[in-house]
Design a protein around this motif. Structure first.
Motif, short mmCIF file in Angstrom:
data_model
loop_
_atom_site.label_atom_id
_atom_site.label_comp_id
_atom_site.label_asym_id
_atom_site.label_seq_id
_atom_site.Cartn_x
_atom_site.Cartn_y
_atom_site.Cartn_z
N HIS A 1 0.85 -1.10 0.05
CA HIS A 1 0.08 0.02 0.02
C HIS A 1 0.76 1.19 -0.05
N VAL A 2 2.13 1.15 0.01
CA VAL A 2 3.09 2.34 0.05
C VAL A 2 3.00 2.82 -1.13
N ARG A 3 2.77 4.11 -1.31
CA ARG A 3 2.95 4.83 -2.44
C ARG A 3 4.16 5.57 -2.68
N GLN A 4 4.88 6.11 -1.39
CA GLN A 4 6.03 6.67 -1.40
C GLN A 4 6.76 6.71 -0.17
N VAL B 1 12.10 11.75 -2.21
CA VAL B 1 11.57 12.96 -3.06
C VAL B 1 11.38 12.50 -4.49
N ALA B 2 10.01 12.29 -5.00
CA ALA B 2 9.78 12.03 -6.40
C ALA B 2 9.87 13.21 -7.31
N ASP B 3 9.65 12.87 -8.57
CA ASP B 3 9.68 14.02 -9.52
C ASP B 3 8.23 14.75 -9.27
N GLY C 1 7.03 17.02 -4.39
CA GLY C 1 7.51 15.35 -4.62
C GLY C 1 7.84 14.81 -3.26
N GLY C 2 7.67 15.65 -2.09
CA GLY C 2 7.98 15.17 -0.77
C GLY C 2 7.15 14.21 -0.04
#
Length: 189
Positions: free
Chosen positions: A14-17, A22-24, A96-97
């Protein structure tokens, strides 16, 4: 007797990030720039979280001749701190964080210490509140400069707007702490 872990850990699927990444971002800020801004803003969130809880505690415990106006101020100040926290958390997400949350995340980024859980006199409580506001204001000025350096006008403007609120509330606290207000320690001891 076995101990129960403090953190609930839902199924990893279930973890998306993951926390600390930090994602785009849709803002098209370079990832290394976004990472530095997210770290700075997570420090803001952590300080706001600690200050909110401290101010709220002082609101619950305020007593004395000026408890009405001081309580009203502290209640409204806590609401303003909540609004700032929400605004900054939303900005972290846009960058993105993942916003700091929970005791471990807050402690990791906190620019100040958590007050012990005792009931203190109102003067020393407000002095600690003022110190918390001052600590955040100094840090926010540094992070405004960082956002300006990276050309992130939106983050800079967000921090500038809320810095005005921090400074205005600090000014009110300073007025409450003036020599002619509240009860001075020398008068009671």
């Amino acid at each position: 007797m076995t101990s129960t872990p403090h953190l609930r850990q839902p199924d990893p699927s279930h973890v998306r990030q993951e926390w600390g990444t930090v994602a785009d971002n849709a803002l098209r800020l370079e990832r290394d720039v976004a990472e530095q801004l997210v770290t700075a803003l997570n420090s803001e969130i952590s300080g706001l979280y600690i200050l909110f809880n401290q101010v709220r505690k002082h609101y619950w415990l305020v007593e004395g001749a000026e408890s009405g106006p001081i309580g009203d101020f502290l209640e409204a100040a806590a609401d303003r701190l909540t609004e700032m926290t929400d605004d900054i958390a939303i900005r972290i997400t846009a960058l993105g964080g993942v916003p700091a949350c929970g005791p471990m995340g807050i402690r990791q980024h906190a620019p100040m210490f958590i007050e012990e859980a005792h009931h203190y006199d109102i003067r020393s409580s407000l002095e600690r509140d003022l110190d918390g506001y001052a600590t955040l204001a100094v840090q926010w000025r540094e992070h405004i400069a960082l956002a300006d350096q990276f050309g992130d006008v939106a983050t800079s403007e967000l921090l500038r707007r809320h810095l005005k609120t921090l400074e205005a509330d600090a000014h009110v606290l300073d007025r409450y702490l003036a020599d002619e207000t509240l009860v001075l320690r020398d008068a009671t001891g």
